[in-house]
Design an enzyme around this catalytic site. Structure first.
Site, PDB file in Angstrom:
ATOM      1  N   HIS A 170       0.821  -1.208   0.000  1.00  0.00           N
ATOM      2  CA  HIS A 170       0.000   0.000   0.000  1.00  0.00           C
ATOM      3  C   HIS A 170       0.856   1.260   0.000  1.00  0.00           C
ATOM      4  O   HIS A 170       1.955   1.270   0.556  1.00  0.00           O
ATOM      5  CB  HIS A 170      -0.879   0.046   1.263  1.00  0.00           C
ATOM      6  CG  HIS A 170      -2.053  -0.860   1.236  1.00  0.00           C
ATOM      7  ND1 HIS A 170      -2.504  -1.514   2.372  1.00  0.00           N
ATOM      8  CD2 HIS A 170      -2.915  -1.209   0.246  1.00  0.00           C
ATOM      9  CE1 HIS A 170      -3.571  -2.229   2.072  1.00  0.00           C
ATOM     10  NE2 HIS A 170      -3.841  -2.063   0.793  1.00  0.00           N
ATOM     11  N   CYS A 267      -4.626   1.636   9.467  1.00  0.00           N
ATOM     12  CA  CYS A 267      -5.410   0.474   9.025  1.00  0.00           C
ATOM     13  C   CYS A 267      -6.637   0.209   9.891  1.00  0.00           C
ATOM     14  O   CYS A 267      -7.627  -0.363   9.433  1.00  0.00           O
ATOM     15  CB  CYS A 267      -4.561  -0.791   9.072  1.00  0.00           C
ATOM     16  SG  CYS A 267      -2.896  -0.667   8.444  1.00  0.00           S
TER      17      CYS A 267
END
Length: 272
Positions: A170, A267
């Site tokens: 990511h 997250c």
């Protein structure tokens, strides 16, 4: 600075409890250490309480043992302004995380849009909103079609694609918003080309906060507060925040257990 950058003041957060099967969460092949479930839940509870202490109204979704990654809600939904985009994670088993998120966001009063294409992939861990524009990782987990849907969903903001080289998953694995106009960027083989791409793509001028540790960049800016890594976990990165971001209220937060499955701070929540 916050007014200049039009950065939102957050009032809500959505989180999800730690799955009983979090040790089966998606991870890189080199991440083989088991999560201590009790410690992971203790870290998560501290994280959630910190959000509440900062004045956020926190919605907690129950865990699902059939969804090992379910606590990592960031990937399943992207919120900018009053609109929530329900994503389509690249990993098939993770796609089961989005249905409840669609319901939750609608119940919280947001306009909800859904990635409906069965070939698009898009995960929130690839998306950085700076208040002026959106950067989206072109990664193994978010593809060009997903990027196009992101652009269509938030037309009021320029949206730029930033290449993310595997094995990094990511964009937020090496870049994250530390404060309005400041991007915490890993001083490594991914961070330097990523920073150049951002500078080339944007019409705005950002300040880099160079971070010496992999994943130490992953921090959260919430209403004048910065949540970042602990001295015990990443002492060199901790020292950078203490020295260079001392004008903000700094909150050190452990992520030792979730780091075993390549996860960190951003997250674990969706803020809006």
């Amino acid at each position: 600075m916050a007014d200049v950058w039009n950065f939102p003041e957050f009032t809500r957060a959505v989180v999800r409890e730690v799955s009983d099967n979090v040790n089966n969460a998606t991870r890189s092949p080199i991440s083989t250490e088991d999560i201590d479930l009790d410690k992971c839940r203790a870290e998560w509870e501290l994280y959630v309480q910190t959000l509440r202490d900062l004045g956020l109204d926190v919605t907690v979704i129950p865990q699902d043992p059939s969804l090992p990654d379910c606590m990592f809600v960031e990937d399943s939904c992207i919120v900018v302004g009053d609109t929530a985009l329900i994503t389509r994670p690249a990993c098939g088993p993770r796609q089961g995380e989005t249905a409840i998120m669609e319901e939750i966001m609608a119940n919280l009063g947001l306009k909800v849009k859904v990635v409906e294409s069965d070939t698009a992939t898009l995960e929130g861990g690839d998306v950085i909103f700076t208040g002026k524009e959106i950067f989206c990782g072109d990664s193994v987990l978010s593809n060009e079609e997903g990027f196009a849907i992101l652009q269509e969903t938030f037309p009021d903001y320029p949206c730029h694609s930033i290449f993310v080289e595997y094995p990094e998953f990511h964009l937020k694995g090496y870049m994250a918003l530390a404060a309005p106009g400041v991007i915490a960027t890993c001083d490594n083989e991914w961070g330097h080309p990523g920073w150049k791409d951002i500078c080339d793509a944007s019409n705005y001028t950002y300040k880099p906060l160079w971070i010496p540790d992999d994943f130490g960049n992953n921090c959260m800016f919430i209403n004048g507060n910065i949540i970042h890594t602990t001295d015990d976990q990443k002492p060199d990165t901790y020292a950078v925040f203490k020295k260079q971001m001392a004008d903000y209220n700094l909150i050190a937060m452990p992520t030792e257990e979730v780091s075993k499955v390549d996860a960190a701070l951003t997250c674990q929540s969706i803020l809006f």
